[in-house]
Structure formats: structure tokens, C-alpha cells
Design a protein around this motif. Sequence first.
Motif, PDB file in Angstrom:
ATOM      1  N   GLY A   1       8.501  12.347   5.750  1.00  0.00           N
ATOM      2  CA  GLY A   1       8.201  13.642   6.337  1.00  0.00           C
ATOM      3  C   GLY A   1       8.147  13.547   7.846  1.00  0.00           C
ATOM      4  N   GLU A   2       7.735  14.638   8.482  1.00  0.00           N
ATOM      5  CA  GLU A   2       7.694  14.666   9.938  1.00  0.00           C
ATOM      6  C   GLU A   2       6.697  13.672  10.507  1.00  0.00           C
ATOM      7  N   ALA A   3       5.562  13.482   9.860  1.00  0.00           N
ATOM      8  CA  ALA A   3       4.525  12.595  10.373  1.00  0.00           C
ATOM      9  C   ALA A   3       4.830  11.127  10.118  1.00  0.00           C
ATOM     10  N   SER A   4       5.786  10.832   9.259  1.00  0.00           N
ATOM     11  CA  SER A   4       6.007   9.439   8.867  1.00  0.00           C
ATOM     12  C   SER A   4       6.550   8.578  10.006  1.00  0.00           C
ATOM     13  N   HIS A   5       7.357   9.137  10.892  1.00  0.00           N
ATOM     14  CA  HIS A   5       7.915   8.329  11.977  1.00  0.00           C
ATOM     15  C   HIS A   5       6.827   7.901  12.960  1.00  0.00           C
ATOM     16  N   TYR A   6       5.947   8.819  13.302  1.00  0.00           N
ATOM     17  CA  TYR A   6       4.828   8.488  14.179  1.00  0.00           C
ATOM     18  C   TYR A   6       3.916   7.472  13.511  1.00  0.00           C
TER      19      TYR A   6
ATOM     20  N   ASN B   1       0.853  -1.189   0.000  1.00  0.00           N
ATOM     21  CA  ASN B   1       0.000   0.000   0.000  1.00  0.00           C
ATOM     22  C   ASN B   1       0.882   1.231   0.000  1.00  0.00           C
ATOM     23  N   SER B   2       0.335   2.342  -0.430  1.00  0.00           N
ATOM     24  CA  SER B   2       1.053   3.609  -0.333  1.00  0.00           C
ATOM     25  C   SER B   2       0.093   4.674   0.162  1.00  0.00           C
ATOM     26  N   ILE B   3       0.658   5.651   0.875  1.00  0.00           N
ATOM     27  CA  ILE B   3      -0.156   6.709   1.440  1.00  0.00           C
ATOM     28  C   ILE B   3       0.660   8.000   1.442  1.00  0.00           C
ATOM     29  N   ASP B   4       0.005   9.109   1.142  1.00  0.00           N
ATOM     30  CA  ASP B   4       0.646  10.422   1.172  1.00  0.00           C
ATOM     31  C   ASP B   4       0.169  11.133   2.427  1.00  0.00           C
ATOM     32  N   LEU B   5       1.062  11.307   3.397  1.00  0.00           N
ATOM     33  CA  LEU B   5       0.685  11.868   4.690  1.00  0.00           C
ATOM     34  C   LEU B   5       0.606  13.380   4.692  1.00  0.00           C
ATOM     35  N   ALA B   6       0.994  14.043   3.622  1.00  0.00           N
ATOM     36  CA  ALA B   6       1.030  15.498   3.595  1.00  0.00           C
ATOM     37  C   ALA B   6      -0.332  16.120   3.309  1.00  0.00           C
ATOM     38  N   LYS B   7      -1.300  15.315   3.007  1.00  0.00           N
ATOM     39  CA  LYS B   7      -2.608  15.828   2.648  1.00  0.00           C
ATOM     40  C   LYS B   7      -3.596  15.651   3.803  1.00  0.00           C
TER      41      LYS B   7
ATOM     42  N   ALA C   1       4.581   5.370  11.154  1.00  0.00           N
ATOM     43  CA  ALA C   1       5.253   4.080  11.001  1.00  0.00           C
ATOM     44  C   ALA C   1       5.168   3.267  12.297  1.00  0.00           C
ATOM     45  N   ARG C   2       5.367   3.917  13.431  1.00  0.00           N
ATOM     46  CA  ARG C   2       5.261   3.207  14.718  1.00  0.00           C
ATOM     47  C   ARG C   2       3.855   2.687  14.942  1.00  0.00           C
ATOM     48  N   GLU C   3       2.862   3.506  14.634  1.00  0.00           N
ATOM     49  CA  GLU C   3       1.475   3.106  14.844  1.00  0.00           C
ATOM     50  C   GLU C   3       1.062   1.984  13.886  1.00  0.00           C
ATOM     51  N   LEU C   4       1.490   2.057  12.630  1.00  0.00           N
ATOM     52  CA  LEU C   4       1.148   1.005  11.670  1.00  0.00           C
ATOM     53  C   LEU C   4       1.809  -0.318  12.051  1.00  0.00           C
ATOM     54  N   GLY C   5       3.015  -0.251  12.622  1.00  0.00           N
ATOM     55  CA  GLY C   5       3.693  -1.463  13.080  1.00  0.00           C
ATOM     56  C   GLY C   5       2.906  -2.187  14.151  1.00  0.00           C
ATOM     57  N   LYS C   6       2.167  -1.465  14.955  1.00  0.00           N
ATOM     58  CA  LYS C   6       1.339  -2.081  16.000  1.00  0.00           C
ATOM     59  C   LYS C   6       0.211  -2.922  15.406  1.00  0.00           C
ATOM     60  N   PHE C   7      -0.202  -2.592  14.183  1.00  0.00           N
ATOM     61  CA  PHE C   7      -1.273  -3.331  13.514  1.00  0.00           C
ATOM     62  C   PHE C   7      -0.749  -4.446  12.623  1.00  0.00           C
ATOM     63  N   GLY C   8       0.562  -4.682  12.620  1.00  0.00           N
ATOM     64  CA  GLY C   8       1.146  -5.748  11.822  1.00  0.00           C
ATOM     65  C   GLY C   8       1.629  -5.327  10.447  1.00  0.00           C
ATOM     66  N   HIS C   9       1.493  -4.066  10.104  1.00  0.00           N
ATOM     67  CA  HIS C   9       1.964  -3.572   8.811  1.00  0.00           C
ATOM     68  C   HIS C   9       3.478  -3.370   8.870  1.00  0.00           C
ATOM     69  N   THR C  10       4.121  -3.458   7.724  1.00  0.00           N
ATOM     70  CA  THR C  10       5.556  -3.201   7.622  1.00  0.00           C
ATOM     71  C   THR C  10       5.733  -1.839   6.971  1.00  0.00           C
ATOM     72  N   PRO C  11       6.034  -0.815   7.758  1.00  0.00           N
ATOM     73  CA  PRO C  11       6.152   0.528   7.187  1.00  0.00           C
ATOM     74  C   PRO C  11       7.482   0.737   6.486  1.00  0.00           C
ATOM     75  N   ASN C  12       7.443   1.452   5.391  1.00  0.00           N
ATOM     76  CA  ASN C  12       8.633   1.863   4.657  1.00  0.00           C
ATOM     77  C   ASN C  12       8.511   3.369   4.505  1.00  0.00           C
ATOM     78  N   HIS C  13       9.078   4.109   5.459  1.00  0.00           N
ATOM     79  CA  HIS C  13       8.870   5.549   5.468  1.00  0.00           C
ATOM     80  C   HIS C  13      10.072   6.325   4.993  1.00  0.00           C
ATOM     81  N   GLY C  14      10.866   5.745   4.106  1.00  0.00           N
ATOM     82  CA  GLY C  14      12.019   6.450   3.574  1.00  0.00           C
ATOM     83  C   GLY C  14      11.891   6.814   2.120  1.00  0.00           C
ATOM     84  N   ILE C  15      10.686   6.846   1.603  1.00  0.00           N
ATOM     85  CA  ILE C  15      10.482   7.126   0.189  1.00  0.00           C
ATOM     86  C   ILE C  15      10.574   8.622  -0.039  1.00  0.00           C
ATOM     87  N   LYS C  16      11.466   9.031  -0.930  1.00  0.00           N
ATOM     88  CA  LYS C  16      11.634  10.445  -1.245  1.00  0.00           C
ATOM     89  C   LYS C  16      11.374  10.662  -2.723  1.00  0.00           C
TER      90      LYS C  16
END
Length: 78
Positions: free
Chosen positions: A49-54, A6-12, A56-71
Motif C-alpha cells: 500500500g501507500e504506507a509500505s514504502h515509507y 513477522n507480518s504487519i497490516d499497515l491499513a489499520k 520499509a525504509r524505516e524498518l531497514g534502518k533497524f536491521g529488518h528486511t522488509p518485504n512490502h510486495g505482498i498482495k
Amino acid sequence: MPRSVNSIDLAKYSFSIQGDVLIHKTIERSKALSTFANIPPAITGMGAGEASHYCARELGKFGHTPNHGIKSQEQNRM
């Protein structure tokens, strides 16, 4: 069985979660975590971005594998 991606844009404020198929057409930022809690675990890409670290931690709690280094390509040239 391979995990979906999945992909998500957190800036919107409102955005779509895109994967193998479009999961939600439009979703508000406040409902993003509850939506991810109700879908099967997947690899989730998001911008660095700034919101990606938070997020990523929350998505990890649900079993998702976050990849928050996409630039973007523009950021990579700097």
C-alpha cells in the motif's frame, strides 16, 4: 540461525505484529516503529500500500528486511 518472519497490516489504526509467536497483542500505528526498534531484526512482510514504502525504509534502518510486495489474491486477479 535463521531469521524469524513477522507480518504487519499497515491499513489499520491498531493491529498485532505476528511472527513465530504473537509479539504484541495490540499496538497503535504511532508506536509501530518504536516497537520494531526494540525487537530483534527479522524478515517483515507487509501489504503493498501507500504506507509500505515509507515503513520499509524505516524498518531497514533497524536491521529488518522488509518485504512490502505482498498482495491479496483479489489484487492478483486484476
